[in-house]
Design a protein around this motif. Structure first.
Motif, short mmCIF file in Angstrom:
data_model
loop_
_atom_site.label_atom_id
_atom_site.label_comp_id
_atom_site.label_asym_id
_atom_site.label_seq_id
_atom_site.Cartn_x
_atom_site.Cartn_y
_atom_site.Cartn_z
N SER A 34 0.84 -1.20 0.00
CA SER A 34 0.00 0.00 0.00
C SER A 34 0.87 1.23 0.00
CB SER A 34 -0.92 0.00 1.23
OG SER A 34 -1.67 1.19 1.30
N GLY A 35 0.40 2.27 -0.70
CA GLY A 35 1.09 3.54 -0.69
C GLY A 35 2.35 3.55 -1.52
N LEU A 36 3.26 4.45 -1.14
CA LEU A 36 4.53 4.65 -1.86
C LEU A 36 5.66 4.12 -0.99
CD1 LEU A 36 5.67 6.16 -4.47
CD2 LEU A 36 6.20 8.02 -2.89
N SER A 37 6.50 3.25 -1.52
CA SER A 37 7.60 2.67 -0.76
C SER A 37 8.91 2.91 -1.48
CB SER A 37 7.39 1.16 -0.56
OG SER A 37 7.33 0.50 -1.81
N LYS A 38 9.96 3.06 -0.69
CA LYS A 38 11.29 3.30 -1.23
C LYS A 38 11.93 1.96 -1.62
CE LYS A 38 15.80 5.24 0.02
NZ LYS A 38 16.58 5.94 1.07
N ALA A 39 12.39 1.87 -2.85
CA ALA A 39 12.96 0.61 -3.35
C ALA A 39 14.48 0.57 -3.19
CB ALA A 39 12.58 0.40 -4.81
N VAL A 40 15.18 1.58 -3.70
CA VAL A 40 16.64 1.55 -3.68
C VAL A 40 17.17 2.96 -3.88
CG1 VAL A 40 16.89 1.16 -6.16
CG2 VAL A 40 18.67 0.32 -4.63
N SER A 41 18.37 3.23 -3.35
CA SER A 41 19.10 4.47 -3.60
C SER A 41 20.23 4.18 -4.58
CB SER A 41 19.68 5.04 -2.30
OG SER A 41 18.64 5.36 -1.40
N ALA A 42 20.50 5.14 -5.45
CA ALA A 42 21.47 4.89 -6.52
C ALA A 42 22.24 6.16 -6.83
CB ALA A 42 20.77 4.36 -7.77
N PHE A 43 23.28 5.99 -7.69
CA PHE A 43 24.14 7.10 -8.10
C PHE A 43 24.12 7.33 -9.61
CE2 PHE A 43 25.98 5.50 -4.16
CZ PHE A 43 26.02 6.67 -3.40
N GLY A 44 23.38 6.50 -10.34
CA GLY A 44 23.33 6.68 -11.79
C GLY A 44 22.61 5.53 -12.45
N ILE A 45 22.23 5.76 -13.71
CA ILE A 45 21.55 4.75 -14.51
C ILE A 45 22.54 4.18 -15.53
CG2 ILE A 45 19.64 4.27 -16.07
CD1 ILE A 45 18.19 6.67 -14.95
N VAL A 46 22.74 2.86 -15.51
CA VAL A 46 23.56 2.21 -16.52
C VAL A 46 22.77 2.06 -17.81
CG1 VAL A 46 24.83 0.12 -17.12
CG2 VAL A 46 24.97 1.03 -14.81
N GLY A 47 21.50 1.70 -17.71
CA GLY A 47 20.69 1.58 -18.92
C GLY A 47 19.46 0.72 -18.69
N PHE A 48 18.75 0.44 -19.79
CA PHE A 48 17.55 -0.39 -19.79
C PHE A 48 17.76 -1.50 -20.83
CE2 PHE A 48 16.39 3.84 -18.48
CZ PHE A 48 15.49 3.64 -17.43
N VAL A 49 17.35 -2.72 -20.47
CA VAL A 49 17.56 -3.85 -21.35
C VAL A 49 16.34 -4.76 -21.31
CG1 VAL A 49 18.72 -5.26 -19.58
CG2 VAL A 49 19.20 -5.68 -22.00
N ARG A 50 16.05 -5.39 -22.43
CA ARG A 50 14.94 -6.33 -22.53
C ARG A 50 15.41 -7.59 -23.24
NH1 ARG A 50 11.33 -7.69 -26.55
NH2 ARG A 50 9.33 -8.54 -25.81
N PHE A 51 14.96 -8.76 -22.73
CA PHE A 51 15.30 -10.03 -23.34
C PHE A 51 14.07 -10.61 -24.04
CE2 PHE A 51 18.04 -9.75 -19.45
CZ PHE A 51 19.17 -9.31 -20.12
N LEU A 52 13.30 -11.43 -23.34
CA LEU A 52 12.10 -12.03 -23.92
C LEU A 52 10.83 -11.63 -23.18
CD1 LEU A 52 13.51 -15.61 -24.60
CD2 LEU A 52 13.12 -13.81 -26.28
N GLU A 53 10.99 -11.05 -22.00
CA GLU A 53 9.84 -10.56 -21.24
C GLU A 53 9.85 -9.04 -21.26
OE1 GLU A 53 9.72 -12.33 -17.40
OE2 GLU A 53 9.76 -14.39 -18.14
N GLY A 54 9.70 -8.42 -20.09
CA GLY A 54 9.69 -6.97 -20.01
C GLY A 54 11.08 -6.39 -19.84
N TYR A 55 11.13 -5.08 -19.63
CA TYR A 55 12.39 -4.35 -19.50
C TYR A 55 12.94 -4.44 -18.07
CZ TYR A 55 12.61 -2.11 -24.07
OH TYR A 55 12.75 -1.86 -25.41
N TYR A 56 14.27 -4.38 -18.01
CA TYR A 56 14.99 -4.27 -16.74
C TYR A 56 15.68 -2.91 -16.69
CZ TYR A 56 14.52 -9.37 -16.36
OH TYR A 56 14.04 -10.65 -16.28
N MET A 57 15.84 -2.39 -15.48
CA MET A 57 16.57 -1.14 -15.26
C MET A 57 17.79 -1.44 -14.40
SD MET A 57 15.18 2.48 -13.68
CE MET A 57 14.29 1.63 -12.39
N ILE A 58 18.98 -1.02 -14.87
CA ILE A 58 20.23 -1.26 -14.15
C ILE A 58 20.67 0.04 -13.50
CG2 ILE A 58 22.61 -2.08 -14.28
CD1 ILE A 58 20.43 -2.95 -17.15
N LEU A 59 20.79 0.05 -12.18
CA LEU A 59 21.17 1.23 -11.40
C LEU A 59 22.50 0.99 -10.69
CD1 LEU A 59 17.76 2.16 -9.73
CD2 LEU A 59 18.75 3.14 -11.79
N ILE A 60 23.30 2.04 -10.57
CA ILE A 60 24.56 1.99 -9.80
C ILE A 60 24.23 2.27 -8.35
CG2 ILE A 60 26.84 3.00 -9.50
CD1 ILE A 60 26.72 3.82 -12.46
N THR A 61 24.45 1.31 -7.48
CA THR A 61 24.12 1.47 -6.06
C THR A 61 25.32 1.74 -5.18
OG1 THR A 61 24.25 -0.94 -5.79
CG2 THR A 61 22.09 0.00 -6.29
#
Length: 910
Positions: free
Chosen positions: A83-110
């Motif tokens: 429920s509501g808004l929850s914090k997932a992760v803290s990061a320092f930058g985005i490496v990129g977005f990638v997709r294989f056979l399902e949906g997209y993934y987001m790669i973050l520098i932690t």
């Protein structure tokens, strides 16, 4: 103040919040005063939907926005799920977005770690990343092969030698970045005017003028952002899907290779030596699976190595002194490979395709002419004499290709070819390999020159050196520019190539230090602190590149070719050879699949075969072989027309219309934080500790190489015996007591920031020992405490005398000589009489110097306001001239100054 400066990324910290339907990525600057928000849709199973409103929020706006999102996404108590808004992760930058056979993934520098500092611009290494699946579980369409693709993708270890910066373009050389800032103002006028109109339409938030209401004039600065050189960018394909959607501050490009920095102390003056290695993302792979070149002219194991030397006492790019030298390694640019189906340590070399007109070599050298200018010098180290033809096959093909290409080039821009059988010379007892390499390096550096951002010192005219007058390169108003590059290769481009590059870099380092006024001649000797420090950097550089391409560290090092390596080195070489053979035979195929998937050379699809089902990846890297080219390049005019017209200067560094299109110009005032490198580096809004700063933690010559006694010359250019250096002195201690002293001495040196376990004290060190270590100099030897009676006190007394004798060079326990006492008494009488005369003639009144006015009305308080002392006009003039000299605005010399300088030169040198 400079007229142009590099733009600093406005997003350096990120927090990812999640709801059931959205991801909200909140990015902020370093001071967390400006924020941007990305909204990522989680209801699309296979598409990437990102919304960027391009709006800048303050902290209060972000709090209110997150509060409204939290309130709007709350569900009823009886309803299941988060429920509501929850914090997932803290990061320092985005490496990129990638997709294989399902949906997209987001790669973050932690997690990140600072590795180098160049002119206030911080270079970071990726320490840890997080791969987050974007679609919600309720809309996820599962595929049985998705998990296998994720495992293959994660085989590329992003925490291993990937680097990025928020304000410095790592894909380009220092020469390219600084010449971009040194271009004249008129070049930016047209581009800046259109950018200014566009900025005015967006609002005045990005270029806010704090003196606008006061009517005071402010200086305008043109912030520059250059397009990266995608050949050395490793996440370009991962950011391609969002590059045109989001604000450019969200985009952060990473490079792969090596980064190392050390401090050379020259009588207390800090000089930073930085070594960069940029690995090409084109035709990238492992040792036996990627050889030669592809049809576009990209070669395997292509690495650009740059050494940067700068005076760290001045941070600014405009007022400081900076120098760099670039050289390249890469596989032989031919169609060749090695058959690994047979279990052999050295598979036979075969030429896969005939290329009589050297088409692929022409494409490769055209790229080099465009990036580096001329001359291109090939240093070929493969074997010439073999009982059975192996490496010689490559030389027999490369030399005719160079001859064929040179016949169409102008004579002054021809490609130079130097062939030398380094392995054969190494086996000979009569030949000195490094002496021969030194001669070649001297000729190479004289031809290409190097980059330095300031003109020659007057001492170069006063004490001229013959070698300095013969130096090549392109001389400009602001200094020198390197034209051309050395391209070194053997078969693997690992062991022999690294030693050859070290010798060329050592020769270039001597010229760089001479150009910055640090030495009196452009020559460096072995067994000096400076060369030992540089050799360690190059060995780390060679080990890292060898692990990335060959699967093991270097087998033959500089000490091996100097023939001074210890006998234990032979067993280590055997182990490295076995490790390299095992990696090539069993793990290289998986690593190659991971690199192909990470660089998006292969993109999974439902209709295409899987990556592990492909018999070869040849057609993934040789795409143009599947189609007939419409415009085939001429075999005679094999170079780009615009490249040849500007030689010997590199076309990429010429301010022409095409290169200007790659530069984004933003007009800001001098107080804007997007160009304020001072605030970016020193962080005045944070509480920092001096002991935790990067400049203290980095390795330096005084702490690690200089002898522990000051009776010897502290110069880093003095030749020392191996047993005299700081490292070898500690290494020779063998008994139990001295081993403890060695461990405590090593613990007194500050550790790297990432190694938290090393920074903590060992269990057998008491609190008293740690306190003593903090107060004693880093070169001093800590005292070992004993528990016995007289024996412990006597040993403690001897150790204390040793501690005193080591840093001061004398034994203070002995009574001084009579002659020394007479000198001291005479000095004391002179000082006492001078002090008595001063006190008698004039009584100092502190009220005339410092005026203290109580702030509080309570007498118990000790809070005072201090009024500044009065300074006469002559002192103000001296300070103003000193400040202007720091900004490179030196006042004209008067007749008295000229006479004084001539008298100094006459007494000092004549």
């Amino acid at each position: 103040m400079p007229q142009s400066a590099a733009l600093i990324s406005g997003i350096q910290r990120m927090v990812l919040y999640e709801t059931r339907a959205r991801y909200f990525l909140v990015g902020s600057n370093q001071a967390q005063t400006k924020n941007r928000v990305l909204k990522i849709d989680r209801t699309e199973p296979k598409d990437l939907v990102i919304i960027d409103d391009k709006h800048v929020y303050n902290q209060q706006d972000v709090r209110e926005l997150l509060g409204r999102l939290d309130l709007g996404n709350r569900t009823k108590i009886a309803q299941k799920g988060p429920s509501g808004l929850s914090k997932a992760v803290s990061a320092f930058g985005i490496v990129g977005f990638v997709r294989f056979l399902e949906g997209y993934y987001m790669i973050l520098i932690t997690k990140r770690r600072k590795m180098a500092d160049i002119g206030g611009h911080s270079i970071y290494k990726i320490e840890d990343t997080s791969m987050i699946y974007i679609p919600n579980d309720s809309v996820r369409v599962t595929h049985p092969d998705e998990a296998r693709y994720v495992r293959i993708f994660q085989n590329v270890d992003l925490s291993s030698n990937f680097y990025f910066s928020y304000s410095y373009d790592l894909s380009h050389s220092l020469q390219h970045n600084l010449t971009l800032l040194q271009r004249p103002y008129e070049l930016w006028s047209s581009a800046a005017s259109s950018a200014e109109d566009e900025a005015n339409q967006r609002g005045k938030l990005d270029s806010f003028d704090i003196f606008e209401d006061e009517g005071l004039p402010t200086q305008v600065i043109y912030g520059l952002r250059n397009e990266p050189y995608y050949k050395y960018v490793w996440n370009g394909k991962l950011l391609e899907c969002v590059k045109d959607i989001v604000h450019h501050d969200w985009l952060m490009y990473i490079i792969h290779g090596f980064c190392g920095q050390s401090k050379l102390l020259i009588y207390g003056r800090p000089v930073h030596i930085t070594l960069f290695a940029r690995r090409s993302s084109k035709f990238a792979g492992t040792r036996f699976l990627k050889r030669g070149a592809n049809c576009e002219g990209d070669v395997a194991n292509e690495v650009e190595t740059e050494q940067i030397v700068h005076d760290a006492s001045v941070m600014s790019f405009t007022a400081g002194s900076y120098s760099s030298y670039v050289q390249v390694r890469g596989s032989v640019p031919l169609y060749w490979s090695q058959d690994i189906s047979t279990m052999m340590p050295k598979p036979p070399i075969r030429l896969d395709q005939a290329d009589p007109y050297a088409h692929v070599a022409g494409l490769h050298f055209d790229q080099m002419l465009q990036r580096f200018g001329s001359p291109i010098i090939i240093f070929n180290l493969v074997k010439k004499r073999e009982k059975r033809k192996h490496e010689k096959i490559l030389s027999e093909e490369l030399y005719p290709a160079v001859i064929n290409l040179n016949q169409f080039l102008p004579p002054q821009h021809c490609i130079d070819y130097i062939a030398w059988d380094m392995a054969r010379y190494t086996k000979s007892k009569l030949c000195n390999v490094l002496d021969r390499l030194s001669m070649i390096a001297e000729n190479v550096v004289k031809r290409t020159g190097f980059f330095v951002n300031r003109s020659d010192f007057y001492c170069h005219t006063l004490r001229p050196d013959d070698r300095w007058g013969d130096l090549g390169g392109h001389v400009t108003v602001c200094g020198r520019v390197q034209t051309g590059v050395l391209r070194t290769n053997c078969v693997d481009c690992l062991d022999r190539t690294n030693t050859a590059q070290f010798m060329v870099g050592k020769c270039a380092l001597a010229y760089q230090l001479y150009a910055l006024g640090m030495t009196d001649k452009p020559k460096l000797q072995f067994d000096t602190d400076c060369v030992r420090l540089f050799e360690e950097l190059y060995e780390d550089h060679g080990d890292t590149l060898s692990l990335q391409y060959g699967g093991s560290q270097l087998v033959h090092r500089v000490k091996t070719y100097r023939k001074i390596a210890p006998w234990t080195q032979h067993s280590k070489d055997i182990m490295q050879t076995l490790s390299r053979y095992y990696s090539n035979a069993f793990s290289d195929a998986d690593r190659q699949d991971a690199i192909n998937l990470f660089l998006q050379v292969y993109q999974p699809a439902e209709s295409s075969p899987h990556l592990w089902e492909l018999p070869t990846d040849f057609y993934l890297h040789q795409k143009s072989t599947m189609v007939l080219p419409i415009d085939r390049r001429s075999y005679t005019l094999w170079w780009s027309e615009e490249t040849l017209s500007y030689l010997p200067v590199a076309y990429d560094e010429v301010p022409c219309e095409e290169t200007m299109k790659k530069v984004t110009v933003k007009r800001v005032n001098q107080f804007d934080e997007s160009t304020d490198i001072y605030t970016e580096f020193f962080k005045p809004y944070e509480l920092t500790s001096f002991d935790d700063t990067f400049c203290i933690a980095m390795s330096n010559s005084a702490r690690e190489f200089m002898p522990k006694t000051v009776g010897v010359d502290p110069s880093p250019f003095t030749v020392r015996k191996p047993e005299e250096t700081g490292k070898s002195v500690l290494a020779n201690k063998s008994n139990k007591e001295e081993t403890l002293l060695q461990r405590k001495t090593a613990a007194s040196a500050p550790p790297p920031p990432s190694e938290e376990a090393i920074s903590s004290s060992s269990e057998d060190d008491s609190e008293d020992d740690r306190d003593d270590d903090a107060s004693v100099s880093q070169r001093s030897t800590p005292i070992k405490l004993h528990t016995d009676g007289e024996e412990s006190s006597r040993a403690q007394e001897e150790t204390q005398q040793h501690v005193i004798r080591e840093p001061y060079g004398l034994d203070l326990a002995q009574f001084p000589a009579e002659h020394d006492l007479l000198i001291y008494n005479r000095f004391a009488r002179l000082g006492g009489s001078q002090q008595w005369r001063t006190m008698k003639s004039e009584r100092l009144n502190l009220a005339n110097i410092i005026s203290l006015e109580p702030v509080s009305r309570f007498s118990e308080d000790s809070v005072y306001a201090v009024s500044p002392p009065q300074v006469d006009r002559e002192s103000c003039n001296v300070f103003e001239s000193h400040a202007m000299a720091g900004r490179c605005h030196v006042r004209p010399l008067c007749r008295e100054d000229t006479l004084m300088y001539r008298e100094y030169v006459k007494n000092r040198y004549m």
